[in-house]
Motif scaffolding. Structure first.
Motif, short mmCIF file in Angstrom:
data_model
loop_
_atom_site.label_atom_id
_atom_site.label_comp_id
_atom_site.label_asym_id
_atom_site.label_seq_id
_atom_site.Cartn_x
_atom_site.Cartn_y
_atom_site.Cartn_z
N GLN A 205 0.78 -1.22 0.00
CA GLN A 205 0.00 0.00 0.00
C GLN A 205 0.82 1.29 0.00
N GLY A 206 2.07 1.21 0.50
CA GLY A 206 2.85 2.45 0.53
C GLY A 206 4.08 2.34 1.40
N PHE A 207 4.67 3.52 1.70
CA PHE A 207 5.92 3.52 2.46
C PHE A 207 5.99 4.74 3.38
N VAL A 208 6.83 4.59 4.43
CA VAL A 208 7.03 5.62 5.44
C VAL A 208 8.52 5.87 5.58
N LEU A 209 8.92 7.14 5.58
CA LEU A 209 10.33 7.50 5.74
C LEU A 209 10.48 8.48 6.90
N SER A 210 11.41 8.17 7.80
CA SER A 210 11.67 9.02 8.95
C SER A 210 13.05 9.64 8.83
N SER A 211 13.09 10.99 8.75
CA SER A 211 14.37 11.71 8.56
C SER A 211 15.27 10.96 7.60
N PRO A 212 14.81 10.74 6.38
CA PRO A 212 15.51 9.83 5.48
C PRO A 212 16.70 10.44 4.76
N SER A 213 17.66 9.58 4.47
CA SER A 213 18.72 9.94 3.54
C SER A 213 18.25 9.55 2.15
N ILE A 214 18.06 10.55 1.29
CA ILE A 214 17.59 10.30 -0.07
C ILE A 214 18.67 10.68 -1.08
N ASP A 215 19.42 11.71 -0.76
CA ASP A 215 20.50 12.16 -1.63
C ASP A 215 21.67 12.60 -0.76
N THR A 216 22.80 11.91 -0.87
CA THR A 216 23.94 12.14 0.02
C THR A 216 24.46 13.57 -0.07
N PHE A 217 24.54 14.11 -1.28
CA PHE A 217 25.05 15.47 -1.44
C PHE A 217 24.15 16.47 -0.72
N LEU A 218 22.84 16.39 -0.96
CA LEU A 218 21.91 17.32 -0.32
C LEU A 218 21.89 17.15 1.20
N ASP A 219 21.97 15.90 1.65
CA ASP A 219 21.98 15.64 3.09
C ASP A 219 23.09 16.41 3.78
N ASN A 220 24.27 16.38 3.17
CA ASN A 220 25.44 17.04 3.77
C ASN A 220 25.48 18.54 3.46
N ASN A 221 25.03 18.91 2.28
CA ASN A 221 25.17 20.29 1.87
C ASN A 221 24.21 21.23 2.58
N THR A 222 23.07 20.69 3.06
CA THR A 222 22.08 21.54 3.73
C THR A 222 22.42 21.79 5.20
N LYS A 223 23.48 21.18 5.70
CA LYS A 223 23.83 21.34 7.11
C LYS A 223 24.21 22.78 7.44
N VAL A 224 24.92 23.44 6.55
CA VAL A 224 25.34 24.82 6.81
C VAL A 224 24.13 25.75 6.89
#
Length: 456
Positions: A205-224
């Motif tokens: 039926q579907g999926f659930v994501l909690s604070s997910p890592s979807i794109d490694t670059f964006l995950d790290n780049n948005t920290k600043v």
């Protein structure tokens, strides 16, 4: 046609029964608690060509109506953090009793916010080497993102042979943090095979994501940017680093001295912050004091003053290594030298930097999805997943709005749609990286509403 289909599935089931290396047991009681008031199954299922990889699992049946309630496969991040982590610290039926901990055998309490009140939950120790999972060969311990997806898919195919009564339950896949890299390609694979009739696997039926890592670059780049939002760095430094580094804080040029200088200044300002919950006491600082309750080997426990969250995790590891616990959980003797909540093995290769394409493809299905994030998480800032959701260009069906628990604002949410596909994006106010750990009641209320098709 129906008769042919059923006959084919019976044939597949018989084949799987002969080829699956699996064993499962009902656990009646646990050390530190006693007789369990819920149904807990544990076991192993062999995956891979020769089934050399043996994945351990916990399956908790819903405490409401097991044969009717939704069924959720929940994966833990890391990669390498065990199902034990979710079972005892996130959404499972038991939690550790820290108040009465005296340095000996830990005791357990019922979790008042367990998702198993309304859900059947299957937890898996994956990848291989995680938790109680193991390989029969040394070569089997070498794994990667892509193989992990294949292993979990293989696991599910074989698991349903042992538990055929749950095939018709509404089935969801979920996970937090790094497991986003697994959940999305796995959901895509299951959906494609299911629609094509190649693998009759559960009622997806579907999926659930909690604070997910979807794109490694964006995950790290948005920290600043997140650090600036939360006033961890000044306006002046943020403007300077953004200009000098051209908005790229991942692929730093060592010859760009201005950028490097700004980045070092940024790092110095956040280095002692607990990135998983920026308001929580940092274990980095606590470890410098002489008040740690546990030695590295858990041999000389004398103090009971918990200095940071890692101390509470250590209590769980102490319990999980107890021989009586291993026997109760039916862990195979001689397969693990030591249980660790998280095993960040060098044998696991990160070979999937982004799964945005899978999420984009899933918007063409009739599935439902929930992505929720914490607003105090620097490890995987919500800015990453939110920007990805915006990039999908879905129709905004319900604008950004507060949602409430006990008359208080628990967070904010919005809904997006595309034909039959529906995506709910939510923020949990005051939560850390693992929102269901730091805000358990709020997240339980959210997941219960979403599964009931109610507005968050």
């Amino acid at each position: 046609m129906v008769r042919v289909w059923n006959s084919w599935w019976v044939f597949v089931s018989v084949l799987l029964l002969f080829h699956v290396t699996s064993s499962h047991f009902i656990v009646k009681n646990l050390p530190g608690f006693g007789d369990l008031p819920f149904t807990l199954n544990t076991g192993y299922i062999g995956v891979g060509e020769r089934e050399e990889v043996q994945l351990y699992y916990y399956f908790v049946e819903s405490q409401r109506s097991p044969l009717n309630d939704p069924f959720l496969l929940w994966l833990v991040g890391g990669p390498g953090c065990s199902a034990h982590s979710a079972f005892f610290y996130e959404n499972g039926p038991l939690i550790f009793n820290y108040e009465d901990f005296n340095g000996s055998s830990p005791t357990l309490l019922l979790n008042p916010n367990t998702w198993t009140k309304v859900l059947n939950i299957l937890y898996v120790d994956a990848p291989v080497g995680t938790g109680y999972s193991y390989s029969k060969t040394q070569e089997g311990y070498y794994s990667n993102d892509k193989q992990l997806v294949e292993h979990i898919y293989d696991f599910l195919q074989k698991w349903q042979v042992d538990y055929p009564e749950f095939r018709s339950n509404p089935f969801y896949i979920g996970g937090g943090s790094y497991s986003g890299k697994v959940v999305l390609p796995l959901a895509h694979k299951i959906y494609e095979d299911y629609k094509a009739g190649r693998s009759p696997i559960l009622n997806f039926q579907g999926f659930v994501l909690s604070s997910p890592s979807i794109d490694t670059f964006l995950d790290n780049n948005t920290k600043v940017e997140f650090a600036h939002q939360r006033t961890l760095i000044s306006d002046e430094l943020y403007e300077s680093i953004k200009s000098n580094c051209n908005g790229d804080y991942v692929n730093l040029d060592p010859n760009n001295k201005n950028c490097m200088s700004d980045y070092e200044a940024y790092y110095e300002l956040i280095r002692y912050i607990d990135e998983y919950q920026i308001l929580r006491r940092s274990c980095k600082l606590a470890s410098k004091e002489n008040q740690r309750i546990l030695s590295e080997e858990f041999k000389n426990i004398r103090q009971t003053k918990f200095r940071c969250r890692d101390d509470e995790y250590a209590v769980g590891e102490l319990w999980a290594n107890d021989p009586h616990v291993l026997k109760a959980l039916r862990v195979r003797e001689g397969t693990k030298e030591e249980f660790r909540r998280c095993n960040h093995s060098s044998a696991f290769t990160l070979n999937v930097p982004s799964v945005v394409e899978y999420l984009q493809n899933l918007t063409n299905t009739n599935l439902r999805s929930l992505i929720y994030c914490a607003d105090l998480d620097l490890a995987l800032p919500y800015l990453s997943s939110l920007s990805i959701v915006k990039s999908l260009k879905l129709k905004l069906d319900m604008a950004w709005h507060p949602w409430f628990v006990d008359g208080e604002v628990a967070g904010y949410a919005e809904e997006h749609k595309k034909s039959e596909y529906c995506l709910t994006y939510a923020i949990v106010k005051g939560a850390g990286h693992v929102a269901q750990e730091t805000k358990p009641k709020e997240v339980y209320e959210m997941i219960d509403r979403w599964l009931s098709f109610s507005d968050i």
